[in-house]
Design a protein around this motif. Structure first.
Motif, PDB file in Angstrom:
ATOM      1  N   PHE A  29       0.859  -1.186   0.000  1.00  0.00           N
ATOM      2  CA  PHE A  29       0.000   0.000   0.000  1.00  0.00           C
ATOM      3  C   PHE A  29       0.896   1.238   0.000  1.00  0.00           C
ATOM      4  N   SER A  30       0.856   2.003  -1.065  1.00  0.00           N
ATOM      5  CA  SER A  30       1.774   3.132  -1.189  1.00  0.00           C
ATOM      6  C   SER A  30       1.129   4.438  -0.787  1.00  0.00           C
ATOM      7  N   ALA A  75      -5.515  -0.929   9.403  1.00  0.00           N
ATOM      8  CA  ALA A  75      -6.247  -0.313   8.296  1.00  0.00           C
ATOM      9  C   ALA A  75      -5.446   0.879   7.795  1.00  0.00           C
ATOM     10  N   ARG A  96      -5.512   5.531   1.978  1.00  0.00           N
ATOM     11  CA  ARG A  96      -4.633   6.035   0.924  1.00  0.00           C
ATOM     12  C   ARG A  96      -5.445   6.638  -0.218  1.00  0.00           C
ATOM     13  N   PRO A  97      -4.936   7.761  -0.743  1.00  0.00           N
ATOM     14  CA  PRO A  97      -5.609   8.364  -1.890  1.00  0.00           C
ATOM     15  C   PRO A  97      -5.349   7.536  -3.151  1.00  0.00           C
ATOM     16  N   THR A  98      -6.351   7.398  -3.980  1.00  0.00           N
ATOM     17  CA  THR A  98      -6.148   6.790  -5.293  1.00  0.00           C
ATOM     18  C   THR A  98      -6.682   7.758  -6.339  1.00  0.00           C
ATOM     19  N   LEU A  99      -6.497   7.431  -7.614  1.00  0.00           N
ATOM     20  CA  LEU A  99      -6.882   8.333  -8.700  1.00  0.00           C
ATOM     21  C   LEU A  99      -6.405   9.752  -8.371  1.00  0.00           C
ATOM     22  N   GLY A 135      -5.957  11.222  -5.668  1.00  0.00           N
ATOM     23  CA  GLY A 135      -6.671  11.899  -4.593  1.00  0.00           C
ATOM     24  C   GLY A 135      -8.149  12.119  -4.864  1.00  0.00           C
ATOM     25  N   LYS A 136      -8.637  11.671  -6.025  1.00  0.00           N
ATOM     26  CA  LYS A 136     -10.062  11.834  -6.312  1.00  0.00           C
ATOM     27  C   LYS A 136     -10.900  10.825  -5.533  1.00  0.00           C
ATOM     28  N   LEU A 137     -10.253   9.761  -5.058  1.00  0.00           N
ATOM     29  CA  LEU A 137     -10.914   8.763  -4.219  1.00  0.00           C
ATOM     30  C   LEU A 137     -10.001   8.443  -3.042  1.00  0.00           C
ATOM     31  N   ILE A 138     -10.606   8.120  -1.920  1.00  0.00           N
ATOM     32  CA  ILE A 138      -9.833   7.708  -0.754  1.00  0.00           C
ATOM     33  C   ILE A 138     -10.229   6.260  -0.451  1.00  0.00           C
ATOM     34  N   ALA A 139      -9.218   5.380  -0.376  1.00  0.00           N
ATOM     35  CA  ALA A 139      -9.495   3.969  -0.099  1.00  0.00           C
ATOM     36  C   ALA A 139      -9.002   3.608   1.297  1.00  0.00           C
ATOM     37  N   ASN A 140      -9.785   2.790   1.994  1.00  0.00           N
ATOM     38  CA  ASN A 140      -9.369   2.231   3.278  1.00  0.00           C
ATOM     39  C   ASN A 140      -9.174   0.739   3.068  1.00  0.00           C
ATOM     40  N   VAL A 141      -7.947   0.272   3.279  1.00  0.00           N
ATOM     41  CA  VAL A 141      -7.623  -1.111   2.935  1.00  0.00           C
ATOM     42  C   VAL A 141      -6.843  -1.786   4.056  1.00  0.00           C
ATOM     43  N   LYS A 142      -6.878  -3.110   4.041  1.00  0.00           N
ATOM     44  CA  LYS A 142      -5.988  -3.852   4.935  1.00  0.00           C
ATOM     45  C   LYS A 142      -5.480  -5.092   4.220  1.00  0.00           C
TER      46      LYS A 142
END
Lengths: 310, 250
Positions: free
Chosen positions: A105-106, A119, A122-125, A127-134
């Motif tokens: 996860f970068s 958890a 991280r921003p994706t696209l 910064g147009k989307l924010i993802a919460n990942v594990k």
């Protein structure tokens, strides 16, 4: 308790700020933090960690170093590996992740305990989307600058371990950047110019304002980088750098979505533009309508006065 | 030389994403797609490497059947053939799964050098190139802005906070390409016509299970509305005052 390996970048025994913030992020999770560092001076580090492992070696190879970090993570039974989201950290972390057969996860902006897992936000696209990942494996991540509290220096005991000499790619030279200029990804203040500067020569006015602050970097929109007015290293936006300084000046920049994506998490945004309907004004905290070429010299003088405390 | 350019179908730059009903992804049905920006640079470097050393360029992607559009774009610019690892759920694969599938296909294709964009402009992880190289046991230099290949020996330059770093390594290798490495060519009419006759091989990849669990995906919080300070140089004192006492950044 969880155990987190943090790779700390250092120069002559001083850890860089982004790496120290990564130590803070790991500590905020209540984990046992083991710092790993490399190169000359690593043995002199005084870090806020349970222990520091200094990898002693004179030749830098990202594949060999990733092998060492992954090896330590395995030997320690660590459930996470953090690096700073720097040119070096972002290069290393995916290699470590693959060696631990886990995802990477970068550029994470927040971490939180989630049961036994971590958890990551991280921003994706851009910064147009924010993802919460594990991760269901080892949690390997790079952490964005200026998002985590850096602890004071600590007194972690240092153990020295020889670095692997099993190289594939080997660093042969580092050429210093010209003039020692601040990079947009590091500067607390960024002064960016766009098409509204009209001619490449007029970027002197942008440079002057940046110089007046003393701790500001020059940024640029994609349009002026593509036109060859400014180097790509200064480009802010979706195909350039994503930045989040304390203060961002968008000067003669209309506010195209791909530029905005790279700077909209800046703490304070100031826009100067001739067009009162420019999209950038919707984003800016403070706007001035007018010709940048007229406003900049006066603004620079005023900033000089303000910075010197006059 | 047997050269592979790894490319990705990504939402077009202008996309304003919407969240899928399950709250765990971008709604894929709503986006226009294109070839990821940095992959254009990777493809260009692959073609230039072929022009210098001879050989063949394969444009490789893990994607849906529709990704033949992005592969055709690569063929029109000068790639010789396409390899599509067909996966309708490509946008849900994590970088580990993707890197493993691509590494297996790179081996099957017998590639000696692989070019990737430094990051795909959707997930922005900048991870698959290094992960693929690690799974292959190959050398890898990332964010490359200058590359020289001489037989099996290569040198590459990349920019980090420290300066311009030079690396030396032997092929086989994975190179991830940064803006500045080259100026990608456009597809001409001749290229577009020729691309129609070039082969695209579609195959079903073996996919390792995802190890990334998406908890949620959300739109970023909107910035609080700002204010117009004024016009021209007259507004400067008020701006500095606001930065000093209101925003407290001076």
């Amino acid at each position: 308790m969880s155990k987190i390996i943090v790779f700390v970048e250092q120069c002559n025994g001083t850890a860089n700020r982004a790496s120290t913030e990564a130590l803070g992020a790991a500590a905020s999770l209540g984990a046992e933090v083991i710092a790993v560092s490399f190169g000359e001076g690593a043995a002199n580090l005084t870090l806020a960690a349970a222990r520091t492992i200094a990898l002693e070696g004179t030749q830098y190879s990202p594949d060999a170093l990733a092998g060492d970090i992954a090896g330590i993570a395995k030997a320690e039974g660590a459930n996470a590996v953090f690096c700073a989201s720097t040119g070096t950290g972002r290069d290393l972390a995916p290699r470590v992740a693959a060696l631990l057969d886990s995802p990477c996860f970068s550029d994470c902006t927040a971490v939180a305990a989630d049961g036994d897992a971590i958890a990551f936000t991280r921003p994706t696209l851009a910064g147009k989307l924010i993802a919460n990942v594990k991760s269901t494996g080892t949690a390997v991540a790079t952490l964005r600058r200026n998002c985590f509290e850096a602890p004071e220096a600590g007194s972690a005991e240092v153990t020295i371990q020889p670095a692997s000499a099993d190289f594939k790619a080997l660093l042969t030279e580092i050429a210093a950047k010209v003039g020692g200029k601040l990079d947009v990804s590091e500067a607390p203040i960024i002064v960016s110019g766009g098409r509204g500067m009209k001619e490449p020569e007029n970027f002197k006015l942008i440079e002057d304002l940046a110089a007046a602050f003393g701790n500001a970097a020059v940024g640029a929109s994609r349009a002026v980088v593509d036109a060859g007015w400014r180097p790509h290293s200064e480009q802010v936006g979706q195909t350039g750098k994503t930045v989040a300084p304390q203060l961002y000046f968008a000067i003669g920049i209309s506010g195209a979505i791909q530029h905005v994506a790279g700077m909209k998490t800046s703490k304070v945004i100031v826009a100067i533009n001739k067009d009162p309907d420019a999209a950038i004004f919707k984003l800016a905290d403070y706007g001035i309508v007018g010709d940048a070429l007229e406003i900049l010299p006066a603004l620079t003088e005023a900033v000089k006065g303000a910075v010197s405390g006059a | 030389m047997n050269i592979v350019a790894c490319i990705k179908r990504v939402p077009a730059t202008e996309t304003q994403p919407k969240i899928a009903p399950d709250g765990k992804a971008m709604d894929p049905a709503l986006a226009e797609y294109m070839l990821s920006f940095y992959d254009e640079i990777a493809l260009e470097e692959a073609i230039r490497t072929k022009e210098a050393a001879g050989g063949e360029v394969t444009a490789l992607t893990l994607g849906p059947a529709e990704a033949t559009k992005e592969i055709r774009d690569c063929l029109a610019r000068g790639a010789d053939k396409g390899s599509l690892l067909t996966d309708a759920d490509w946008h849900t694969r994590d970088n580990r799964t993707t890197a493993k599938a691509l590494a297996a296909q790179v081996t099957a294709l017998g590639a000696e050098v692989v070019f990737c964009g430094r990051q795909a402009t959707d997930r922005d992880n900048a991870a698959v190139g290094q992960m693929m190289a690690t799974y292959l046991g190959w050398a890898c230099v990332t964010d490359v802005i200058e590359l020289t290949i001489d037989g099996q020996k290569a040198t590459a330059k990349r920019e980090s906070e420290a300066g311009i770093e030079s690396f030396s390594f032997d092929l086989p290798a994975v190179i991830t390409c940064q803006k500045g490495l080259n100026e990608p060519r456009y597809a001409g009419l001749k290229g577009i016509m020729a691309a129609k006759k070039k082969p695209i091989e579609e195959s079903a990849p073996e996919l390792a299970e995802n190890m990334t669990e998406v908890i949620s995906v959300e739109l970023p919080p909107a910035r609080p509305e700002g204010r117009m300070i004024g016009e021209g140089t007259d507004a400067i004192p008020a701006l500095l005052e606001a930065l000093r006492s209101e925003a407290k950044v001076l």
